[in-house]
Design an enzyme around this catalytic site. Structure first.
Site, mmCIF file in Angstrom:
data_model
loop_
_atom_site.group_PDB
_atom_site.id
_atom_site.type_symbol
_atom_site.label_atom_id
_atom_site.label_comp_id
_atom_site.label_asym_id
_atom_site.label_seq_id
_atom_site.Cartn_x
_atom_site.Cartn_y
_atom_site.Cartn_z
ATOM 1 N N GLU A 194 -22.419 16.098 64.381
ATOM 2 C CA GLU A 194 -23.657 16.174 63.579
ATOM 3 C C GLU A 194 -24.717 15.241 64.155
ATOM 4 O O GLU A 194 -25.911 15.533 64.101
ATOM 5 C CB GLU A 194 -23.346 15.853 62.110
ATOM 6 C CG GLU A 194 -22.575 17.006 61.460
ATOM 7 C CD GLU A 194 -21.602 16.610 60.379
ATOM 8 O OE1 GLU A 194 -21.694 15.495 59.842
ATOM 9 O OE2 GLU A 194 -20.715 17.433 60.072
ATOM 10 N N SER A 197 -11.695 20.694 59.548
ATOM 11 C CA SER A 197 -11.058 21.357 58.414
ATOM 12 C C SER A 197 -9.579 20.987 58.261
ATOM 13 O O SER A 197 -8.761 21.849 57.939
ATOM 14 C CB SER A 197 -11.252 22.871 58.501
ATOM 15 O OG SER A 197 -12.636 23.180 58.486
ATOM 16 N N GLY A 199 -16.154 21.518 58.859
ATOM 17 C CA GLY A 199 -16.758 21.908 57.587
ATOM 18 C C GLY A 199 -16.807 23.411 57.381
ATOM 19 O O GLY A 199 -17.491 23.894 56.478
ATOM 20 N N ASN A 251 -14.062 10.575 57.185
ATOM 21 C CA ASN A 251 -15.493 10.483 57.469
ATOM 22 C C ASN A 251 -16.254 11.033 56.266
ATOM 23 O O ASN A 251 -16.265 12.234 56.046
ATOM 24 C CB ASN A 251 -15.818 11.298 58.730
ATOM 25 C CG ASN A 251 -17.311 11.414 58.968
ATOM 26 O OD1 ASN A 251 -18.085 10.598 58.462
ATOM 27 N ND2 ASN A 251 -17.721 12.411 59.730
ATOM 28 N N TRP A 252 -16.873 10.140 55.526
ATOM 29 C CA TRP A 252 -17.545 10.566 54.283
ATOM 30 C C TRP A 252 -18.906 11.198 54.525
ATOM 31 O O TRP A 252 -19.528 11.693 53.597
ATOM 32 C CB TRP A 252 -17.718 9.365 53.330
ATOM 33 C CG TRP A 252 -16.453 8.776 52.836
ATOM 34 C CD1 TRP A 252 -15.168 9.190 53.113
ATOM 35 C CD2 TRP A 252 -16.320 7.661 51.947
ATOM 36 N NE1 TRP A 252 -14.262 8.394 52.457
ATOM 37 C CE2 TRP A 252 -14.944 7.450 51.730
ATOM 38 C CE3 TRP A 252 -17.232 6.820 51.318
ATOM 39 C CZ2 TRP A 252 -14.457 6.429 50.906
ATOM 40 C CZ3 TRP A 252 -16.760 5.798 50.510
ATOM 41 C CH2 TRP A 252 -15.383 5.617 50.300
ATOM 42 N N LYS A 253 -19.398 11.129 55.750
ATOM 43 C CA LYS A 253 -20.744 11.655 56.059
ATOM 44 C C LYS A 253 -21.762 11.056 55.069
ATOM 45 O O LYS A 253 -21.618 9.901 54.685
ATOM 46 C CB LYS A 253 -20.744 13.187 56.028
ATOM 47 C CG LYS A 253 -19.574 13.789 56.794
ATOM 48 C CD LYS A 253 -19.709 15.251 57.036
ATOM 49 C CE LYS A 253 -18.443 15.790 57.649
ATOM 50 N NZ LYS A 253 -18.644 17.004 58.365
ATOM 51 N N HIS A 262 -20.369 11.761 66.646
ATOM 52 C CA HIS A 262 -19.986 12.894 65.808
ATOM 53 C C HIS A 262 -20.896 14.079 66.135
ATOM 54 O O HIS A 262 -22.075 13.895 66.435
ATOM 55 C CB HIS A 262 -20.109 12.512 64.325
ATOM 56 C CG HIS A 262 -19.496 13.525 63.427
ATOM 57 N ND1 HIS A 262 -20.144 14.686 63.086
ATOM 58 C CD2 HIS A 262 -18.280 13.578 62.827
ATOM 59 C CE1 HIS A 262 -19.348 15.410 62.291
ATOM 60 N NE2 HIS A 262 -18.218 14.755 62.122
ATOM 61 N N GLY A 320 -13.192 15.200 57.245
ATOM 62 C CA GLY A 320 -14.440 15.177 56.495
ATOM 63 C C GLY A 320 -14.193 15.531 55.038
ATOM 64 O O GLY A 320 -13.788 14.698 54.220
ATOM 65 N N GLY A 321 -14.400 16.793 54.690
ATOM 66 C CA GLY A 321 -14.366 17.262 53.303
ATOM 67 C C GLY A 321 -13.146 16.792 52.514
ATOM 68 O O GLY A 321 -13.286 16.322 51.374
ATOM 69 N N GLU A 370 -13.025 17.225 68.064
ATOM 70 C CA GLU A 370 -13.514 17.965 66.911
ATOM 71 C C GLU A 370 -14.257 19.210 67.387
ATOM 72 O O GLU A 370 -15.466 19.135 67.700
ATOM 73 C CB GLU A 370 -14.462 17.089 66.083
ATOM 74 C CG GLU A 370 -13.807 15.849 65.536
ATOM 75 C CD GLU A 370 -14.468 15.408 64.241
ATOM 76 O OE1 GLU A 370 -13.756 15.242 63.245
ATOM 77 O OE2 GLU A 370 -15.701 15.257 64.222
HETATM 78 C C1 PEP Z 1 -15.704 15.626 60.248
HETATM 79 O O1 PEP Z 1 -16.688 15.402 59.575
HETATM 80 O O2 PEP Z 1 -15.449 14.877 61.195
HETATM 81 C C2 PEP Z 1 -14.859 16.774 59.921
HETATM 82 C C3 PEP Z 1 -13.862 17.062 60.705
HETATM 83 O O3 PEP Z 1 -15.185 17.490 58.778
HETATM 84 P P1 PEP Z 1 -14.236 18.550 57.994
HETATM 85 O O4 PEP Z 1 -12.873 17.923 57.858
HETATM 86 O O5 PEP Z 1 -14.914 18.751 56.676
HETATM 87 O O6 PEP Z 1 -14.185 19.794 58.830
#
Ligand code: PEP
Length: 239
Positions: free
Chosen positions: A94, A198, A168, A6-8, A92, A219-220, A162
């Site tokens: 966010e 994470s 994040g 997930n590049w956000k 998500h 994500g990251g 999640e």
């Molecule tokens: C996400 O954006 O769905 C996520 C899990 O982010 P991260 O891996 O950065 O915690």
């Protein structure tokens, strides 16, 4: 097993194109792991073009339930389908935290995507305060209820667990915490369940080897080709 990046709100169309070219060249044989990237809307077409004919699929990060209409800023399933997107993430945290997404709108988005013949990754997860108050299962049950009643078990439906406190933050759920939540989710709806929060190349193997963990939403660590490729390779070892 599915590993989805997930590049956000990261990567322009040209950055997405070079990332996808590099990913395609370096992914190698990841066995039973399905790999997907979820770029921002404006980079979807470039990602789809660069990955055409590869095994890597492209998902959007959100999608609206109406076919078209006066919904400024939204994108429909038909628009995504015409581009060649495989599906979309919905719900998500966010989107829930900053854009007023509710359990009901998440289910509507998920249902429309399934009805359009595409795949859905529907996200659920508790806040840290909810976990501290022992409300994790109640929150997951509440978030899943409209998805269960609107869709139920479906071959194109995937749930992503999640925990919001792990997204994040560098705070990963322990493999046991993830497994407990996944087993609870599976008792409500038996579809593939991804863990997100994470996930990195060095913790992916242990998390992905839990019996009820069927992949990851990342994500990251999905924003850098080398890190994303290592993470997919770590998952392939246990898939
Ligand atoms: C996400 O954006 O769905 C996520 C899990 O982010 P991260 O891996 O950065 O915690």
């Amino acid at each position: 097993m599915l590993i989805a990046g997930n590049w956000k709100m990261f990567k322009t169309p040209s950055e997405a194109a070079s990332f996808c070219r590099a990913l395609r060249e370096s992914i190698g044989d990841v066995g039973n792991v399905d790999v997907a990237v979820c770029p921002p809307y404006v980079a979807l077409a470039n990602a789809i073009a660069e990955l055409a004919g590869s095994e890597i699929s492209v998902y959007a990060q959100n999608v609206h339930w109406a076919e078209n209409g006066a919904f400024t800023g939204e994108i429909s399933t038909g628009m995504l389908a015409e581009l060649g997107a495989a599906g979309s993430i919905v719900g998500h945290s966010e989107r829930r935290q900053y854009f007023g997404e509710t359990d009901e709108t998440v289910a509507k988005r998920a249902k429309a995507t399934i009805d359009a013949g595409m795949k859905v990754i529907a996200c659920v997860g508790e806040l840290e305060s909810e976990r501290d108050a022992n409300e994790t299962e109640a929150v997951l049950a509440r978030q899943l209820a409209p998805i269960v009643s609107e869709i139920g078990v479906h071959e194109r439906l995937v749930i992503a667990y999640e925990p919001v406190w792990a997204i994040g933050t560098g705070k990963t759920a322990s493999p046991a915490q993830a497994e407990d939540a996944h087993a609870f989710i599976r008792s409500i709806i038996d579809v593939p369940i991804l863990y997100g929060g994470s996930v990195k190349p060095d913790n992916a193997g242990e998390l992905m080897s839990q019996p009820n963990v069927n992949g990851a939403l990342v994500g990251g660590a999905s924003l850098d080709v080398d890190s994303f490729v290592s993470l997919c390779a770590a998952a392939a070892v246990v898939a």
